[in-house]
Structures are given as structure tokens and as C-alpha cells.
Design a protein around this motif. Structure first.
Motif, mmCIF file in Angstrom:
data_model
loop_
_atom_site.group_PDB
_atom_site.id
_atom_site.type_symbol
_atom_site.label_atom_id
_atom_site.label_comp_id
_atom_site.label_asym_id
_atom_site.label_seq_id
_atom_site.Cartn_x
_atom_site.Cartn_y
_atom_site.Cartn_z
ATOM 1 N N PRO A 127 39.753 16.182 -88.320
ATOM 2 C CA PRO A 127 40.893 16.145 -89.239
ATOM 3 C C PRO A 127 41.176 14.716 -89.687
ATOM 4 C CG PRO A 127 41.424 17.343 -87.210
ATOM 5 C CD PRO A 127 40.136 16.644 -86.980
ATOM 6 N N ASN A 130 39.696 23.794 -88.039
ATOM 7 C CA ASN A 130 39.362 22.386 -88.266
ATOM 8 C C ASN A 130 38.032 22.054 -87.593
ATOM 9 O OD1 ASN A 130 41.691 20.391 -89.494
ATOM 10 N ND2 ASN A 130 42.513 22.333 -88.704
ATOM 11 N N ARG A 149 49.973 21.783 -94.960
ATOM 12 C CA ARG A 149 49.129 21.731 -93.771
ATOM 13 C C ARG A 149 48.557 20.353 -93.486
ATOM 14 N NH1 ARG A 149 50.789 25.711 -90.967
ATOM 15 N NH2 ARG A 149 49.033 25.282 -89.593
ATOM 16 N N ALA A 150 48.581 19.452 -94.437
ATOM 17 C CA ALA A 150 48.008 18.109 -94.233
ATOM 18 C C ALA A 150 48.510 17.208 -95.346
ATOM 19 C CB ALA A 150 46.475 18.166 -94.242
ATOM 20 N N ASN A 152 52.079 13.581 -94.585
ATOM 21 C CA ASN A 152 52.776 14.833 -94.308
ATOM 22 C C ASN A 152 53.596 14.666 -93.033
ATOM 23 O OD1 ASN A 152 53.515 17.541 -94.388
ATOM 24 N ND2 ASN A 152 51.784 18.146 -93.099
ATOM 25 N N SER A 202 46.776 14.009 -88.894
ATOM 26 C CA SER A 202 46.318 15.262 -88.293
ATOM 27 C C SER A 202 45.130 15.050 -87.360
ATOM 28 C CB SER A 202 45.926 16.266 -89.380
ATOM 29 O OG SER A 202 47.036 16.601 -90.188
ATOM 30 N N GLU A 257 39.997 18.719 -100.329
ATOM 31 C CA GLU A 257 41.173 18.070 -99.739
ATOM 32 C C GLU A 257 42.452 18.790 -100.156
ATOM 33 O OE1 GLU A 257 39.473 13.495 -99.370
ATOM 34 O OE2 GLU A 257 40.189 14.231 -101.301
ATOM 35 N N PHE A 291 44.553 21.461 -83.871
ATOM 36 C CA PHE A 291 43.402 20.996 -84.653
ATOM 37 C C PHE A 291 42.236 20.505 -83.804
ATOM 38 C CE2 PHE A 291 46.942 19.620 -87.792
ATOM 39 C CZ PHE A 291 47.130 20.935 -88.186
ATOM 40 N N THR A 306 42.766 21.918 -98.096
ATOM 41 C CA THR A 306 43.236 21.636 -96.743
ATOM 42 C C THR A 306 44.759 21.507 -96.719
ATOM 43 O OG1 THR A 306 41.172 20.510 -96.173
ATOM 44 C CG2 THR A 306 43.091 20.006 -94.808
ATOM 45 N N VAL A 307 45.335 20.949 -97.777
ATOM 46 C CA VAL A 307 46.790 20.804 -97.864
ATOM 47 C C VAL A 307 47.462 22.165 -98.059
ATOM 48 C CG1 VAL A 307 48.694 19.818 -99.199
ATOM 49 C CG2 VAL A 307 46.655 18.441 -98.735
#
Length: 594
Positions: free
Chosen positions: A64, A60, A436-437, A399, A68, A456, A331, A459-460
């Protein structure tokens, strides 16, 4: 892209060929002799050494987003407030400011610095993160489970440098590798029985020496794809640390810190919670407690990670003496500042003087210019891929929670992908650790509010797992749901995120497998028939029995689809538009009784 200037203190340790501030300070209180803290004035018996540490950065580099990128701070009146935190531009500034006035300072990490990374780092196999860690003057780290996501050979490349074997070089200069040693004392080559990485490393400054031993959790093979840990054996954490503590002592190193990629769960989610209230270690549970109680008293402090929690605790060592155990969330949102008082007469840490505190990586400090430059250079390469819109949302899709809106959305996307492969697909299940996000409504760049970009989405879901279809009996499906809260998942449940149509009750007042109420399980309103066959979509990690779901590894009639991020992208594109964005799922498929 010009290469960053190399530092002169490069200390790479080669892998064996087989691998080819408001903060609550937790202090151990007892008086020291009068010269204990006079080390800045004259070299007396005692020398304060600053240990800065962090863990679970997961690539990261940019701040974040959403939850996050926030931490919770406990206020004096008992209320809490959230603080925006993280981003290596700020982490670098905080660490550099913290080091001022501390000529004896060492920076260590607890693993998972790479892996499951946002697109800015993950697209380039985490070379940007290693470059950033070099600039941060990281001295040493343990490996985590995510360092094995791409296997031991790729880990060797991150350590030693060289261009990626498939994707090649991303710039006109060859990747140089890490300036700091990765330690993996308990990860052995199956054939030779030897560690694939250096097991320990000794920090030296003048007459002060502190040894670091690095281990990852013994259970790594259960949470990493089989290919990533092929040919490797993972040994018990405490036994391994104890073994190498003796090795260090035989070399005359009496001051020892263990870097352990395994952690615990504090009783509070606030980073500045007093973990030792009411008694030492009372405020923490989880695997790290047993490990700490079994690690030899020769080890003076434990830097931990993996659980993404924030804590500064003391847990009694086997002799009953309190010992500091820390973790700095994840992170890059926190860093831990620990003072180790080195006794020149014994060569050991005067543990009565150890004190530690977590500090927030706030975003109200100047950005580190070298990190801004690093991010912009790599972003220039990533932007053509990352800025592409893939969907639209009407609000944040978070999340958080036992069942999260983001987890439900991914499960729905995988169900849709599965039905495209085989119309008989009944449901989809997604592991929570693979989410993850969340997705945030507010624009991160010029794309506009509500626009979901490929970056984006990456990142998830950064793992590049495939969506797999398998057949299970109804009885096996029920067993899978019970494995969420039993077996290896009994102490820390892993609640699979269900696709639309699967509903049941989770009764947390019960114990073990009984927490999943069998009679409540419904698929599209109908009870699950134990004898019927159900086509289930999962990612390839779960389909291999990962995360403590052995029954998911027993499916039949396998069919492998596209990667999971492509499935999410296709679902968002097909089901949303600027005029008709996707609404966050209600996360009401699991009824939780607590």
C-alpha cells in the motif's frame, strides 16, 4: 495465464444452497508445570500451538502507498517512528519464516480480506486475492462486512469457485475458489433461519483439536449496500459465539478461538503499545470490549478486526479471567503471533500461558517468488486499464484527519458532477469510510511523479457507487450533520467530508448532537434556512441511509448520476494538467474544537 498449482489440502466447505521484530508481548503470567514447553522434545502434557492471524487485507496485494503502507512504532525513549509495511510478497515471507520450528501452526483471519480492494484485485472481483490467500496457507477466516459488498451469491462463488456470472472467466482456467472455509455463524438466511456459511471449523493435528467460530459485526446491514445483504439476517455476535461454543464442547472440542469482524480502539496508534497498561483492557475502548466481556469463558482467545487498529490486549471474560484479544491493523501491514498452550489432559488451552505480539510486515525481507509471479500475471491483465492517466497533483493528497484533503476533493468532484446533472445542486457530502486511500505524488510505476492513474483512482474509490441527487430541507440538512455525532455514531463519530462552501464548527468538548454547533453552519457564507430546499449530492450508499444517516434516506426528487469513480476521474481531468496540477485542498471547512 496458467493456473497456480492446486494444493492437496483443499478444505472448501460449501455454502448452503440458499446463498446459491520489535514488538511488545502481552502475556498472561502464571507458572506452568515444568513440562509445559518441552513439546518439541517429547509429547508431554502441554503442546504449544502457534496461531498466526491478520485481518482487513482488503485485497492489498501490492505494498500500500502513503500512510496506508506505514505503521507507527513506539520507541523505548517514548518517541515514535514510522515503518514501511505491507504487500503480500513480504507477508508471505514473514508468515513462512514465522512458521519455521513450529510444527503445530494454524493461520486464521478476521474478515474483510476482500472488498474495497485496489484495482489489481477489485477489477477481477477479488479472485487474485483469494488465489494469494490460498498460497499463504490461510486455514480459516470469518467473513467481514466487505465480503457482502457484492452479495451472498458472489461470496458463495469466492468460496466454491466458478467464473463470474457477468464478467466470465479472466483466464483460460476456471476460478477454483478458496481452499479455506469462510465462517459466518451469525449470518442467517432470512427464510430458513440457518447460517449461509459454515458457523465453525475444527483444526486438527494429531491429538490436538482447536475449534474456530467466525462472526461479523451485527451492524453489517448499516454499512453495506442494501443489495449486498438482501435476504440475510445478522445476529448478536456474543450470543452466537456462545451458542456454537456449546456445540463444539458437546463434540468434545474444549479449545476454542473466536474470529470476530468487530474491533476496538487502542489508546495509542503505535502497534507495539502496551494495551494492558495500567490494567487489563484499560488501553482499549469500542464495541469489542462489551463483546469480549459477554463471550463465554469457554472461548480461549479472540481474533478481531474491522476498526483497522493494532492491539494485543487482555480483557476479562465473564468469570473475571483475563483473555487475549488481538487485531493486526489492516492492509497486510502486521500479523499477530499468538502462542496457545494446549493441555492434552483437558483438551483445553492453558490460558495462563497465552502470549501474543504483533509483528511488522517489513519490506526488508526477500519477496516471495510465487507472490511476485501472481502479481505480475494479474497486473498484465490490469495494466491496459490501470495505467491510463486521469489527472495531475502537485503534492500528496492525504486521507488522514477528521476532515481529509482526499475527502474534500471527492466531495468537490461529486458537487461538480451533481451540477452537471442539475445546476441547482447546492453541496455534496462524502462518507469517510468510502475514501479508501489518498493520492501520492511519487510515481508508483512509469507514469511519472504527480500523475494520477486510473488504478490509483480505483484504489481511492473502489465501490462503484453512483452519485445521487436528492432534495432536503435546511432542517433535514442540519439533522444530517448532527447524525455524524449522535445516534449510532455517538461513540465513534463519522464525519462526512464536505464540498467547498459548506462550513461549520465541530466542538468535541460537548457531547452527542451538540458537538455540531448549529449556529455555525454556513453554505457559501449564508446560514442554512430550515425551510429552504437544498439539492444534495451523495453516493448511493449514503443516499440509502447508510453509515447511520437515516435522514439521508429520506430525500426526495431523486436523480441517479454516473459512478463515483467516473465523477472523480472527470473532475481531475477537467481541473488539472501537467503544467497546472491540482493542489491538495486545505481541509479547513470544518473547524474542530477539542
Amino acid at each position: 495465464m496458467p493456473a497456480a498449482p492446486r494444493r492437496t489440502r483443499r478444505r472448501t466447505h460449501a455454502l448452503l444452497a440458499s446463498a446459491a521484530t520489535l514488538a511488545t508481548a502481552a502475556a498472561l503470567t502464571a507458572a506452568l508445570p515444568a513440562d509445559a514447553h518441552e513439546s518439541h522434545h517429547r509429547p508431554g502434557r502441554y503442546q504449544d500451538v502457534q496461531l498466526l492471524s491478520f485481518n482487513d487485507l482488503h485485497g492489498n496485494l501490492e505494498p500500500p502507498s502513503g500512510s496506508s503502507g506505514r505503521v507507527t512504532e513506539l520507541q523505548p525513549d517514548g518517541t515514535t517512528k514510522t515503518i514501511d509495511a505491507g504487500g503480500v510478497e513480504y507477508l508471505a515471507t514473514h508468515l513462512r519464516q514465522a512458521r519455521k520450528g513450529h510444527p503445530y501452526s494454524v493461520t486464521a483471519a478476521g474478515g474483510d480480506l476482500v472488498g474495497a480492494s485496489p484495482l489489481l484485485s477489485g477489477l477481477f472481483h477479488d479472485e487474485p486475492t483469494v488465489e494469494a490467500l490460498n498460497k499463504l496457507d490461510l486455514d480459516v477466516t470469518s467473513v467481514g462486512n466487505h465480503e457482502f459488498d457484492e452479495g451472498a451469491r458472489e461470496l458463495a462463488r469466492l468460496q466454491n469457485g466458478g467464473c463470474h456470472p457477468t464478467d466470465g472467466c479472466y483466464t483460460d482456467t476456471e476460478f477454483q475458489g478458496a481452499d479455506f472455509p469462510y465462517l459466518a455463524a451469525n449470518v442467517q438466511d432470512e427464510k430458513t433461519g440457518k447460517p449461509i456459511l459454515k458457523p465453525y471449523w475444527v483444526w486438527k493435528k494429531k491429538d490436538v483439536r482447536i475449534g474456530f467460530i467466525g462472526v461479523t459485526l451485527e451492524g453489517t446491514p448499516g454499512i453495506v449496500s442494501a443489495d449486498g445483504v438482501k435476504g440475510l439476517t445478522f445476529k448478536d455476535e456474543a450470543e452466537t459465539i456462545n451458542k456454537y461454543a456449546k456445540v463444539l464442547q458437546r463434540q468434545g472440542v474444549q479449545s476454542i478461538v473466536a474470529l470476530i469482524h468487530e474491533g476496538g480502539y487502542p489508546a495509542s496508534g503505535s502497534y507495539n503499545y502496551d494495551c494492558d497498561s495500567p490494567g487489563a483492557g484499560d488501553g482499549i475502548s469500542g464495541p469489542i470490549v462489551d463483546i469480549a466481556k459477554n463471550v463465554t469463558p469457554a472461548v480461549d482467545a479472540l481474533v478481531t478486526g474491522h476498526t483497522h487498529q493494532a492491539y494485543v490486549c487482555t480483557i476479562p471474560d465473564p468469570s473475571g479471567r483475563p483473555r487475549m484479544v488481538t487485531s493486526a491493523s489492516s492492509f497486510g501491514r502486521l500479523y499477530t503471533d499468538t502462542t496457545l498452550t494446549y493441555d492434552r489432559r483437558t483438551g483445553d488451552i492453558a490460558r495462563t500461558a497465552v502470549k501474543s505480539a504483533n509483528h511488522v510486515v517489513t519490506r526488508d525481507v526477500p519477496k516471495a517468488a510465487d507472490m511476485t509471479d501472481l502479481i505480475s500475471r494479474w497486473n498484465a491483465l490490469a495494466a491496459p486499464i490501470g495505467n491510463r492517466p486521469i489527472g495531475y497533483i502537485s503534492a500528496d493528497i492525504n486521507n488522514t484527519g477528521t476532515e481529509s484533503p482526499m475527502g474534500d476533493l471527492i466531495a468537490d468532484a461529486q458537487l461538480a458532477h451533481g451540477r452537471g446533472l442539475d445546476p441547482k445542486t447546492s453541496l455534496a457530502l462524502m462518507n469517510p469510510g468510502g475514501v479508501r486511500a489518498g493520492l501520492t505524488y511519487a510515481a508508483k510505476g512509469a507514469e511519472g511523479d504527480g500523475v494520477v492513474t486510473y488504478a490509483e483512482g480505483f484504489t481511492v474509490q473502489p465501490f462503484s457507487n453512483t452519485v445521487n441527487l436528492q432534495d432536503f430541507t435546511g432542517a433535514q440538512l442540519v439533522q444530517v450533520l448532527k447524525e455524524q455525532v449522535s445516534g449510532v455514531n455517538a461513540a465513534a463519530p463519522k464525519i462526512l467530508q464536505p464540498s467547498a462552501g459548506l462550513t461549520y464548527t465541530l466542538d468535541l468538548t460537548k457531547s452527542g448532537a451538540d458537538r455540531v454547533v448549529t449556529d455555525s453552519i454556513r453554505l457559501n457564507g449564508a446560514p442554512v434556512d430550515p425551510a429552504a430546499t437544498y439539492r444534495v449530492a451523495t453516493n448511493s450508499f449514503l443516499a440509502g441511509g447508510g453509515d447511520g444517516f437515516p435522514t439521508l434516506g429520506q430525500g426526495t426528487n431523486d436523480l441517479v448520476g454516473s459512478d463515483d469513480l467516473s465523477a472523480l476521474e472527470k473532475y481531475l481531468t477537467a481541473n488539472s494538467s501537467a503544467a497546472n496540477p491540482i493542489t491538495p485542498p486545505k481541509a479547513d471547512r470544518i473547524t474542530v474544537v477539542s
